[in-house]
Design an enzyme around this catalytic site. Structure first.
Site, PDB file in Angstrom:
ATOM      1  N   SER A  48       0.819  -1.208   0.000  1.00 42.35           N
ATOM      2  CA  SER A  48       0.000   0.000   0.000  1.00 42.35           C
ATOM      3  C   SER A  48       0.856   1.263   0.000  1.00 42.35           C
ATOM      4  CB  SER A  48      -0.902   0.004   1.241  1.00 42.35           C
ATOM      5  OG  SER A  48      -1.754   1.121   1.236  1.00 42.35           O
ATOM      6  N   GLY A  53       6.365   1.309   5.786  1.00 38.92           N
ATOM      7  CA  GLY A  53       7.276   0.342   5.183  1.00 38.92           C
ATOM      8  C   GLY A  53       7.382   0.520   3.678  1.00 38.92           C
ATOM      9  N   CYS A  54       6.240   0.744   3.034  1.00 43.66           N
ATOM     10  CA  CYS A  54       6.241   0.904   1.577  1.00 43.66           C
ATOM     11  C   CYS A  54       6.939   2.202   1.174  1.00 43.66           C
ATOM     12  CB  CYS A  54       4.813   0.845   1.037  1.00 43.66           C
ATOM     13  SG  CYS A  54       4.056  -0.782   1.324  1.00 43.66           S
ATOM     14  N   THR A  55       6.806   3.231   1.996  1.00 48.23           N
ATOM     15  CA  THR A  55       7.498   4.495   1.716  1.00 48.23           C
ATOM     16  C   THR A  55       9.002   4.295   1.834  1.00 48.23           C
ATOM     17  OG1 THR A  55       5.615   5.813   2.448  1.00 48.23           O
ATOM     18  CG2 THR A  55       7.789   6.881   2.495  1.00 48.23           C
ATOM     19  N   ALA A  58      10.178   2.320  -1.233  1.00 46.81           N
ATOM     20  CA  ALA A  58      10.124   3.137  -2.455  1.00 46.81           C
ATOM     21  C   ALA A  58      11.254   4.167  -2.466  1.00 46.81           C
ATOM     22  CB  ALA A  58       8.766   3.824  -2.570  1.00 46.81           C
TER      23      ALA A  58
END
Length: 163
Positions: A48, A53-55, A58
């Site tokens: 998401s 974590g995804c930030t 990325a």
């Protein structure tokens, strides 16, 4: 007790053909795997946009992009998020590679990156954080499942012989 893998998602392995896709991007365009033929591609699946974590993951890809591209790799992120949310994510964090939207999760499922996973000790269904390295002919050279958001890009760079 049966293992989740027995009835879990299909897992890709080196030598497999990468499942083809054409999906909408954060910029409103379409991106197709065929368009990237002739180049190596790092396709990473994340749950998401705009979550911690995804930030982190990325931004790690963003910060390593020049080195990956210099070594002949294109980076593409894939999640079930809608293109509008991906556009906000890209803008907010200055992401410099395409993000593709797979809201029906068909492509994520074809890559084995959607299904049952462990989350805080519970079994849930969702995106399995994964990274696929696809060669210039469209074959999988690495299929990494259940990767960690933090430190994954550095490990991937080492695995690819880039550090």
């Amino acid at each position: 007790m049966t293992s989740a893998a027995a009835d879990g998602p299909v897992r890709l392995a080196p030598g497999d053909s990468a499942p083809e896709f054409t999906l909408p991007t954060d910029s409103g365009d379409q991106l197709s795997l065929k368009e990237l033929r002739g180049r190596n591609v790092v396709l990473y699946a994340y749950p998401s946009a705009m979550t911690p974590g995804c930030t982190k993951q990325a931004c790690d890809f963003r910060d390593s992009l020049a080195g990956l591209q210099a070594a002949g790799y294109e980076v593409v992120g894939i999640s079930p998020d809608k293109p509008e949310k991906l556009a906000k994510f890209r803008e907010r964090d200055g992401l410099t590679f395409p993000l593709v939207s797979d809201p029906d999760k068909a492509v994520l499922t074809a890559y084995g990156a959607y299904g049952e996973k462990q989350l805080y000790g519970r079994t849930v269904t969702g995106v399995i954080r994964s990274t696929f390295v696809i060669d210039a002919e469209g074959r999988i050279t690495k299929a990494l499942y259940n990767v960690k958001a933090t430190g994954h890009v550095a490990k991937l760079r080492r695995d690819l012989g880039l550090d």
